[in-house]
Design an enzyme around this catalytic site. Sequence first.
Site, mmCIF file in Angstrom:
data_model
loop_
_atom_site.group_PDB
_atom_site.id
_atom_site.type_symbol
_atom_site.label_atom_id
_atom_site.label_comp_id
_atom_site.label_asym_id
_atom_site.label_seq_id
_atom_site.Cartn_x
_atom_site.Cartn_y
_atom_site.Cartn_z
ATOM 1 N N LYS A 115 26.632 63.910 76.820
ATOM 2 C CA LYS A 115 26.084 63.384 78.075
ATOM 3 C C LYS A 115 24.865 64.175 78.538
ATOM 4 O O LYS A 115 23.935 63.605 79.121
ATOM 5 C CB LYS A 115 27.160 63.389 79.162
ATOM 6 C CG LYS A 115 28.243 62.350 78.944
ATOM 7 C CD LYS A 115 29.153 62.239 80.154
ATOM 8 C CE LYS A 115 30.149 61.103 79.980
ATOM 9 N NZ LYS A 115 31.007 60.912 81.176
ATOM 10 N N LYS A 217 31.199 51.970 70.276
ATOM 11 C CA LYS A 217 32.274 51.660 71.204
ATOM 12 C C LYS A 217 31.790 50.695 72.286
ATOM 13 O O LYS A 217 30.655 50.798 72.762
ATOM 14 C CB LYS A 217 32.770 52.969 71.848
ATOM 15 C CG LYS A 217 34.031 52.822 72.676
ATOM 16 C CD LYS A 217 34.483 54.192 73.165
ATOM 17 C CE LYS A 217 35.721 54.079 74.050
ATOM 18 N NZ LYS A 217 36.148 55.396 74.564
ATOM 19 N N LYS A 220 30.349 50.006 79.194
ATOM 20 C CA LYS A 220 29.748 49.373 80.371
ATOM 21 C C LYS A 220 28.302 49.789 80.561
ATOM 22 O O LYS A 220 27.575 49.186 81.344
ATOM 23 C CB LYS A 220 30.571 49.702 81.614
ATOM 24 C CG LYS A 220 30.913 51.160 81.812
ATOM 25 C CD LYS A 220 32.044 51.310 82.825
ATOM 26 C CE LYS A 220 32.596 52.716 82.872
ATOM 27 N NZ LYS A 220 33.808 52.826 83.679
#
Length: 355
Positions: A115, A217, A220
């Site tokens: 991240k 994967k 969203k």
Amino acid sequence: MAAFQPLVFSGVQPTGNLHLGNYLGAIRRWVALQDEYPCLFCVVDLHAITVFQEPEELERSIREVAAAFIASGIDPKKHILFNQSRVPEHAELAWIFNCVARLGWMERMTQFKEKAGKDRERASLGLFAYPSLMAADILAYRATLVPVGEDQKQHLELTRDIAAKFNHDYSDRIAGKGLGHPIAMGDETVQGYFPMTDPLIEGPATRVMSFKDGSKKMSKSDPSDLSRINLTDDAETIARKIRKAKTDPDALPSETAGLAGRPEADNLVGIFAALDNRSKADILGEYGGRPFSEFKPALADLAVAKLAPIATEMRRILDDPAEIDRTLRDGAERARAIASRTLGDVKSIVGLLNG
């Protein structure tokens, strides 16, 4: 004092639309767990703000996640449903855990590396310390079981490390106050206050992949809405996205070994199996040798039957945000009744004056 009682804790961040992957990989499993254990389900809004969130969007997302839980079958009366920031004991316990955890432990967390990317200096301190707060989420209730995806398994291992170090460092104090239980730690047994929480990872489609790229994967954050089925999608949208899902030109294989090297086919068969509570082998026994032009309509019909009612119920629940807030507030009061006892014990154990 009695041994640790089985208790499940799990949560989801309110950061964008929940999708099919969240449902099959987490929420549906939680619904089943309600019949086996006492459960706490948390909208982890403090975790969400480790990266900037638009305030109005965050408010909407917190309510939407709560609505998705309820529409999917989570019972907020029999169990506890709440949003994390309403229970301040999470943040206070996380600070104590920050003082237990080691810097090197945090630096090994792969999710922070992913991240933060190359510009680690611009990442928030909260993102770096995220696993310590996750440990506090779980251990504030001394939860024994946590349903997690593979991407969170490392964080749960760190939760166990924090619990083990706390138990070891304060074993004599815990024993002296009569607050713990004997816990085997390697070659020794210590009097521990926190359980060694175990993961629950199971199900035929715990990892659902993108409809646009079977190697990634379902997310969203993917810019293409066609890459996922959102839990808010209506029947027509669900069917359209499955029709447009990427496949390869070959027919479906008759055995699961034939799915190797075919990520899109493997993904769609896995989704069918999970939605229908069957194995991939069962699905291929029925559809093996048939083209995707026959398989996709059957998958679309199944997905619509399972998911469209959830979307309809979510819309009904979201029409009354005040009721959602009342549900979350009630859950937070019940959660605090547990977490405040834990925090009081922890303060007493570490030597902080309390009460």
